[in-house]
Write an enzyme that holds these catalytic residues in place. Structure first.
Site, short mmCIF file in Angstrom:
data_model
loop_
_atom_site.label_atom_id
_atom_site.label_comp_id
_atom_site.label_asym_id
_atom_site.label_seq_id
_atom_site.Cartn_x
_atom_site.Cartn_y
_atom_site.Cartn_z
N SER A 10 0.84 -1.19 0.00
CA SER A 10 0.00 0.00 0.00
C SER A 10 0.88 1.24 0.00
O SER A 10 1.65 1.46 0.94
CB SER A 10 -0.89 0.01 1.24
N HIS A 35 -1.05 -1.18 -4.29
CA HIS A 35 -2.36 -0.92 -3.68
C HIS A 35 -2.46 0.59 -3.46
O HIS A 35 -1.65 1.18 -2.74
CB HIS A 35 -2.46 -1.69 -2.37
N ASP A 37 -4.60 3.63 -2.21
CA ASP A 37 -5.72 3.95 -1.31
C ASP A 37 -6.29 5.32 -1.62
O ASP A 37 -5.63 6.34 -1.44
CB ASP A 37 -5.24 3.92 0.15
N MET A 39 -9.06 7.99 -0.61
CA MET A 39 -9.96 8.36 0.50
C MET A 39 -10.53 9.75 0.25
O MET A 39 -9.79 10.65 -0.18
CB MET A 39 -9.19 8.37 1.81
N HIS A 76 -8.13 1.01 -4.15
CA HIS A 76 -9.05 0.75 -3.05
C HIS A 76 -9.83 2.03 -2.81
O HIS A 76 -9.31 2.99 -2.23
CB HIS A 76 -8.24 0.33 -1.81
N MET A 78 -12.08 4.18 -1.13
CA MET A 78 -12.79 4.47 0.14
C MET A 78 -13.52 5.80 -0.04
O MET A 78 -13.15 6.82 0.54
CB MET A 78 -11.77 4.51 1.29
N MET A 169 -11.56 -6.21 4.87
CA MET A 169 -10.73 -5.27 5.64
C MET A 169 -10.39 -5.89 7.00
O MET A 169 -11.26 -6.39 7.72
CB MET A 169 -11.48 -3.96 5.87
N ASP A 203 -6.42 -6.47 4.04
CA ASP A 203 -5.80 -5.14 4.03
C ASP A 203 -5.89 -4.54 5.43
O ASP A 203 -6.98 -4.33 5.95
CB ASP A 203 -6.56 -4.27 3.02
N GLY A 205 -2.76 -3.90 8.74
CA GLY A 205 -2.02 -4.55 9.82
C GLY A 205 -1.30 -5.83 9.42
O GLY A 205 -0.90 -6.61 10.28
N GLY A 225 1.29 -1.99 3.99
CA GLY A 225 1.81 -0.63 3.83
C GLY A 225 3.02 -0.41 4.71
O GLY A 225 4.16 -0.45 4.25
#
Ligand SMILES: O=C(CO)[C@H](O)[C@H](O)COP(=O)(O)O
Ligand SMILES: [Fe+2]
Length: 253
Positions: A10, A35, A37, A39, A76, A78, A169, A203, A205, A225
């Protein structure tokens, strides 16, 4: 058994002042996908970037030469209005457009009532629309969303309405660097049991300390990430994540 590993670092944890270089280096270090992200500050309480930035990083990373190939931009999304941005992200260089189930079904999917018929859409319709634009389609669920909501799209009799990937998630979407939620793994197990060939992405942690649990549950597309971009040796982490998944999917390394 799961399909082979796909490792998707990520770029949320990359150095944003140096994003193009960071992306091409990560691919050279062994990443399969990137990946990305996205947002919007509405669907999640954070903002990242939009199509102009994706265009710029695309110029540093070669387009994949095949479906699911190296250099795939796994976006992704969001965002509260997933349908609105499909064409823009295709133009920008996105290969896989992964929207949130919760956003697609939400009555807030349109900003104003006049827009609502245009922008509100069922997950099946949205997947078809993404495919019609020439992208792979993914559908994501947040930790509190039951996995059963996905049977409708996964069991659709129409191929164009079925997703190419499901994203479960493993943190609340919005921020990198959060603690992995093992409590969501039964959803991955249920998906893997029903769909042996499905690409199942996890995705949040993920890293050397949590990959075994995710791989045991049946995940094969691994987003990481902070574990990759924060590592002294990112190539080593990427290869460790890949081996952990492939050990389960093929029975050998
Ligand atoms: O979607 C995301 C957050 O909403 C990120 O992809 C995710 O958090 C990756 O970061 P890390 O591996 O550091 O947890
Ligand atoms: Fe993500």
């Amino acid at each position: 058994m799961a399909p082979p590993a796909i490792i998707a670092p990520s770029i949320l944890s990359a150095d944003f002042a140096n994003l193009g270089e960071e992306c091409s280096r990560t691919i050279k270090q062994g990443a399969d996908w990137l990946h990305v992200d996205i947002m919007d500050g509405h669907f999640v309480p954070n903002l990242t970037f939009g199509p102009p930035v994706v265009v710029k990083i695309r110029s540093h990373v070669e387009k994949p030469t095949q479906r699911y190939g190296k250099g795939t931009f796994d976006c992704h999304m969001m965002i509260a209005e997933p349908k609105k941005w499909v064409k823009e992200f295709k133009k920008a260089g996105c290969d896989l457009y992964c929207f949130h189930y919760e956003a697609a079904i939400s009555s807030t999917a349109a900003e104003s009532p006049e827009d609502s018929s245009e922008l509100k859409t069922s997950p099946r319709e949205l997947i078809r629309y993404i495919h019609d634009q020439g992208m792979l389609a993914g559908i994501a669920i947040k930790p509190a969303t039951e996995v059963d909501v996905l049977w409708d799209v996964l069991d659709s009799p129409h191929e164009k309405e079925r997703p190419d990937m499901v994203l479960v998630m493993t943190v609340e979407p919005g921020f990198g660097g959060q603690k992995f939620m093992a409590s969501v793994l039964p959803k991955v197990e249920a998906l893997r049991e029903r769909y042996p060939d499905l690409n199942i992405e996890v995705d949040g942690g993920l890293g050397p300390g949590t990959i075994d649990q995710a791989a045991d549950a049946g995940a094969n597309v691994i987003v990481a990430g902070s574990a990759v971009f924060g590592a002294k040796d990112p190539a080593e982490v990427i290869s460790l994540l890949r081996d952990a998944v492939n050990k389960r999917s093929t029975g050998k390394l």
